[in-house]
Write an enzyme that holds these catalytic residues in place. Structure first.
Site, PDB file in Angstrom:
ATOM      1  N   ASP A   1       0.880  -1.173   0.000  1.00 41.32           N
ATOM      2  CA  ASP A   1       0.000   0.000   0.000  1.00 41.32           C
ATOM      3  C   ASP A   1       0.914   1.218   0.000  1.00 41.32           C
ATOM      4  O   ASP A   1       2.116   1.107   0.254  1.00 41.32           O
ATOM      5  CB  ASP A   1      -0.886  -0.004   1.258  1.00 41.32           C
ATOM      6  N   SER A   2       0.318   2.379  -0.249  1.00 36.47           N
ATOM      7  CA  SER A   2       1.109   3.605  -0.163  1.00 36.47           C
ATOM      8  C   SER A   2       1.511   3.905   1.279  1.00 36.47           C
ATOM      9  O   SER A   2       2.481   4.607   1.517  1.00 36.47           O
ATOM     10  CB  SER A   2       0.287   4.761  -0.711  1.00 36.47           C
TER      11      SER A   2
ATOM     12  N   CYS B   1      -4.050  -1.316  -2.064  1.00 30.49           N
ATOM     13  CA  CYS B   1      -4.217   0.127  -2.227  1.00 30.49           C
ATOM     14  C   CYS B   1      -5.136   0.299  -3.422  1.00 30.49           C
ATOM     15  O   CYS B   1      -4.823  -0.161  -4.524  1.00 30.49           O
ATOM     16  CB  CYS B   1      -2.862   0.766  -2.494  1.00 30.49           C
TER      17      CYS B   1
ATOM     18  N   GLU C   1      -4.443   9.421   8.606  1.00 30.23           N
ATOM     19  CA  GLU C   1      -3.008   9.346   8.926  1.00 30.23           C
ATOM     20  C   GLU C   1      -2.679  10.173  10.169  1.00 30.23           C
ATOM     21  O   GLU C   1      -1.761   9.861  10.908  1.00 30.23           O
ATOM     22  CB  GLU C   1      -2.169   9.836   7.729  1.00 30.23           C
TER      23      GLU C   1
ATOM     24  N   CYS D   1     -11.079   2.705  -0.480  1.00 23.68           N
ATOM     25  CA  CYS D   1      -9.747   3.149  -0.066  1.00 23.68           C
ATOM     26  C   CYS D   1      -9.429   2.384   1.208  1.00 23.68           C
ATOM     27  O   CYS D   1     -10.291   2.279   2.096  1.00 23.68           O
ATOM     28  CB  CYS D   1      -9.736   4.650   0.211  1.00 23.68           C
TER      29      CYS D   1
ATOM     30  N   HIS E   1      -7.786   3.079   3.679  1.00 23.66           N
ATOM     31  CA  HIS E   1      -7.806   3.860   4.923  1.00 23.66           C
ATOM     32  C   HIS E   1      -9.220   3.948   5.524  1.00 23.66           C
ATOM     33  O   HIS E   1      -9.375   4.197   6.708  1.00 23.66           O
ATOM     34  CB  HIS E   1      -7.338   5.294   4.670  1.00 23.66           C
TER      35      HIS E   1
HETATM   36  N1  DGL Z   1      -4.563   3.531   0.749  1.00 22.56           N
HETATM   37  C1  DGL Z   1      -4.699   4.258  -0.502  1.00 22.56           C
HETATM   38  C2  DGL Z   1      -5.889   3.700  -1.282  1.00 22.56           C
HETATM   39  O1  DGL Z   1      -6.425   2.676  -0.923  1.00 22.56           O
HETATM   40  C3  DGL Z   1      -4.895   5.723  -0.322  1.00 22.56           C
HETATM   41  C4  DGL Z   1      -3.776   6.472   0.296  1.00 22.56           C
HETATM   42  C5  DGL Z   1      -3.029   7.357  -0.659  1.00 22.56           C
HETATM   43  O2  DGL Z   1      -3.590   8.308  -1.220  1.00 22.56           O
HETATM   44  O3  DGL Z   1      -1.854   7.093  -0.825  1.00 22.56           O
HETATM   45  O4  DGL Z   1      -6.312   4.292  -2.230  1.00 22.56           O
END
Ligand code: DGL
Length: 262
Positions: free
Chosen positions: A6-7, A69, A148, A180, A182
């Protein structure tokens, strides 16, 4: 090992769900915090990062890759699948299948980053899975920074969530995909604001169940990946201060994070 990237730490919601549903399968996780956020970046940039992340995980011994991600899955999964022979699964297909099956009215909402929503990837997959559905999508660029920062339960976060969800509420969707990784951390804030009767699809759980069904049916893969004595490892390409608390909140225990240059 099962490689997951993931990012940032949002993909740990996927890692946690896989740990719960597929015990005995060690994970190697990479959170590319040095380059996060991916959501506002171009598809070319996200594809380059995803390529590097996959190379790193394969070097660590990953035999299967999970793109945890949505921004990467929606913009880079086609490239990754054409480039690697290893099995690659992502967070989008299982969530789409679940939403298509669960929605009674066919009115399905998606929330995600700008990269995910602008890609149109969810809409296309939903139309393929269920041609009669009406899809409404909403980019929510402020939500990832709020998560975050650990602002999960703040008044400001609730106001922003309400504002983002308003157009989807107006369309009377009956199913909402958290597009997403998150957003599962905001589920308690999202659920009352979209309406209690709306089904909420958490892509982290769906991808873990999907992986479990693959492992249940593929004995070769099971034998290759099952190693209950091998510990999971969690790498990040940068170590900003709140990351330990967030990782701990996701796993419900302290997590050892190792730094790496991807
Ligand atoms: N976790 C990323 C996603 O699922 C979003 C976070 C980011 O923008 O890097 O899209």
């Amino acid at each position: 090992m099962i490689g997951i990237f993931d990012s940032g730490v949002g993909g740990m919601t996927v890692a946690r769900a896989i740990e719960q549903w597929c015990p005995g399968y060690p994970l190697v996780y990479l959170g590319d915090l040095a380059r996060m956020p991916y959501g506002p970046k171009s598809p070319a940039m996200i594809t380059e990062y995803s390529h590097r992340n996959t190379e790193f995980l394969l070097r660590q011994g990953a035999k299967l890759i999970v793109i945890a991600c949505n921004s990467a899955a929606s913009t880079a999964s086609t490239f990754l699948r054409s480039h690697y022979r290893q099995a690659i699964i992502d967070v989008i297909f299982p969530a789409v299948a679940k939403a298509a099956a669960l929605s009674a009215t066919g009115k399905i909402g998606i929330i995600g980053t700008r990269a995910t929503i602008n890609s149109g990837f969810y809409e296309q997959r939903l139309q393929e899975a269920r041609p009669d559905c009406q899809v409404y999508s909403q980019a929510c660029p402020l939500l990832v920074p709020l998560v975050e920062e650990g602002w999960l339960d703040r008044r400001e976060t609730k106001m922003i969530v309400k504002k983002y969800l308003h157009p989807l509420r107006d369309k009377q969707i009956d199913t909402l995909i958290l597009g997403c990784t998150h957003y599962p951390l905001l589920k308690k804030t999202i659920a009352p604001r979209i309406g209690r009767r709306v089904n909420i699809i958490d892509s982290s759980v769906e991808v873990a169940l999907h992986l479990k069904s693959i492992l249940d049916t593929d004995a070769d893969l099971r034998n290759e990946l099952h190693a209950p004595d091998t510990p999971s490892r969690f790498f990040v390409s940068d170590m900003p201060a709140p990351v330990h608390a967030l990782a701990g909140a996701i796993f419900g225990r302290p997590v050892l994070l190792e730094h790496t240059d991807v």
